[in-house]
Write an enzyme that holds these catalytic residues in place. Structure first.
Site, mmCIF file in Angstrom:
data_model
loop_
_atom_site.group_PDB
_atom_site.id
_atom_site.type_symbol
_atom_site.label_atom_id
_atom_site.label_comp_id
_atom_site.label_asym_id
_atom_site.label_seq_id
_atom_site.Cartn_x
_atom_site.Cartn_y
_atom_site.Cartn_z
ATOM 1 N N HIS A 1 3.705 -2.327 3.111
ATOM 2 C CA HIS A 1 3.753 -0.961 2.573
ATOM 3 C C HIS A 1 5.069 -0.762 1.837
ATOM 4 C CE1 HIS A 1 0.732 -0.834 5.755
ATOM 5 N NE2 HIS A 1 0.192 0.188 5.117
ATOM 6 N N HIS B 1 -5.987 3.147 -3.762
ATOM 7 C CA HIS B 1 -5.992 3.303 -2.304
ATOM 8 C C HIS B 1 -6.424 4.729 -1.953
ATOM 9 C CE1 HIS B 1 -4.795 2.110 1.691
ATOM 10 N NE2 HIS B 1 -3.656 2.768 1.730
ATOM 11 N N ASP C 1 0.818 -1.213 0.000
ATOM 12 C CA ASP C 1 0.000 0.000 0.000
ATOM 13 C C ASP C 1 0.855 1.267 0.000
ATOM 14 O OD1 ASP C 1 -1.958 -1.856 0.358
ATOM 15 O OD2 ASP C 1 -2.787 -0.976 2.189
ATOM 16 N N HIS D 1 -5.383 9.490 0.754
ATOM 17 C CA HIS D 1 -5.167 8.638 1.920
ATOM 18 C C HIS D 1 -5.694 9.298 3.201
ATOM 19 C CE1 HIS D 1 -3.277 5.796 4.654
ATOM 20 N NE2 HIS D 1 -2.947 5.055 3.614
HETATM 21 ZN ZN ZN Z 1 -2.425 3.077 3.367
#
Ligand code: ZN
Length: 430
Positions: A212, A112, A61, A116
């Site tokens: 991530h 995503h 992510d 964010h």
């Molecule tokens: Zn995230």
């Protein structure tokens, strides 16, 4: 046979990674139709990807962020491991080249949101929609080849709510939660990330790993994670969305459960208590008091019973007669609505698994059928007083076996489909 197939697949994938004999490779690719399974990941939902034991899906992510994302791509390339990247729209705007690198390396590009936002579940729905749509638009622009990202969506911090889920569903977007994180967004060491990734995977046996690609500790931990996965016999699975030219991989409904029901595991799951409602004006007769026979029953056992060796009085000390309202005071009781006996279709999924399961339910259905027939007979007998409604009782009897068939074990977590989202405690942004 299955083992041979997977060993062959693993050998093939390692052979397909020239110059990297120790690579874990990608054992297979599954094609997923987002509209068929709108929400996945057992951190929040009942369903997850249809993986076999020891299969892992890698997800990253928050990228692209060149400094670290490029290293993540290099590590994955050295292992010929394919992953899914949930890219942030604003990051894509700032580094469109990074988006194309992910695509050109053969990974799945997903989104995503645009900015964010933390606490997306508390944003007004319009804002959430905008975040999702802008995120997709930014990544689409960065791809710059007329293609769109995969309709896979991960919500920042997994902070979803019903409105977000409904909006995603209306857009044909599949919301990906995860099966386990490795806490690489927290201020922990790379060793800790490695430990958590392996331990949590071992605890579930398979699933979607949440990482991530913007974190140095993830860059440091990833080679060890991939190496250890291979040593422990895990296999990497790549996930791509279905398209008109690429049909979804055929699956059975129970494959979308992390632990499909097994005859080796005893389960006792019952449907939730229904919301009681009466069907309207139809009524059942109140039983006549004399039918109950409670005051004439011979409780002979009592006379010979002894409590701790001390004989009990031959006659119970409590009154044998009580004052009850005369029969007929209450004329009728509401008839339960037929819908009470219906089990939702979604609750049947877990029953599809094994014949033993099926046999057990049939036996259960039969026994319930017997008892409900008895009950129906009884209510007909009682039906001679007041407003007798034999058709209502008969209807109820006809319903009961059907409900018994449908008395499908319902996993507690499966209640999610129509229920509220399960919050993930302590899971903050990144
Ligand atoms: Zn995230």
């Amino acid at each position: 046979m299955g083992l041979l197939t997977s060993v062959a697949a693993q050998a093939a994938s390692a052979a397909d990674c020239p110059g990297h004999p120790d690579a874990i490779g990608t054992s297979r690719t599954i094609v997923v139709d987002p509209r068929a399974h709108l929400i996945i990941g057992t951190m929040q939902y009942a369903k997850t990807l249809p993986l076999e034991d020891h299969e892992v899906v890698l997800t990253f992510d928050d990228g692209p962020l060149p400094k670290y994302s490029n290293q993540i791509l290099d590590i994955l390339a050295a292992h010929c491991a394919k992953a899914t990247f949930f890219l942030v729209g604003s990051q894509a705007n700032g580094n469109p080249e990074g988006v194309r690198k992910v695509r050109d390396a053969g990974h799945t590009v997903a989104t995503h949101t645009q900015n964010h936002p933390t606490g997306m579940d508390r944003l007004p729905l319009d804002r959430s929609r905008q975040e999702i749509e802008q995120g997709i638009a930014s990544v689409t622009a960065a791809l710059a080849d007329g293609t769109a990202p995969a309709p896979f969506l991960r919500i920042p911090g997994l902070r979803v709510n019903d409105g977000i889920e409904e909006f995603a569903a209306s857009k044909g977007l599949q919301i990906w939660s995860a099966d386990f994180p490795a806490d690489d967004w927290r201020n922990v060491s790379a060793n800790r990330v490695y430990d958590l990734a392996i331990q949590r995977l071992e605890a579930k046996g398979k699933g979607i790993l949440l990482l991530h690609d913007i974190q140095p500790r993830t860059v440091a931990a990833l080679p060890r994670i991939l190496h250890e996965l291979k040593v422990r016999g895990y296999r990497i699975v790549h996930v791509v969305p279905a398209t008109p030219d690429r049909p979804a991989t055929p699956t059975e409904p129970q494959q979308w459960l992390l632990h499909p029901p097994s005859e080796m595991v005893a389960v006792s799951r019952w449907p939730k208590v229904p919301k009681f409602a009466s069907s309207g004006p139809a009524v059942l007769a109140v039983p006549v008091l004399s039918d109950l026979d409670w005051h004439t029953t011979d409780l002979g056992v009592r006379t010979s019973r002894r409590g701790r060796g001390v004989p009990l009085p031959p006659v119970a000390p409590w009154p044998r007669q009580t004052t009850l309202p005369p029969a007929g005071t209450l004329a009728a009781l509401p008839v339960p609505a037929a819908s009470l006996f219906e089990i939702p279709e979604s609750a049947r999924v877990t029953l599809l698994a094994l014949s033993a399961h099926r046999a057990a339910s049939t036996a259960q259905a039969r026994s319930t059928e017997v008892s409900s027939t008895k009950l129906a007979g009884k209510s007909r007998r009682h039906g001679r007083a007041a407003v007798a409604q034999p058709p209502a009782s008969a209807g109820q009897a006809a319903q009961a076996p059907q409900s018994a068939n449908g008395t499908t074990p319902k996993p507690a977590a499966q209640a999610k489909r129509n229920g509220r989202s399960v919050r993930v405690a302590g899971l903050k942004k990144r």
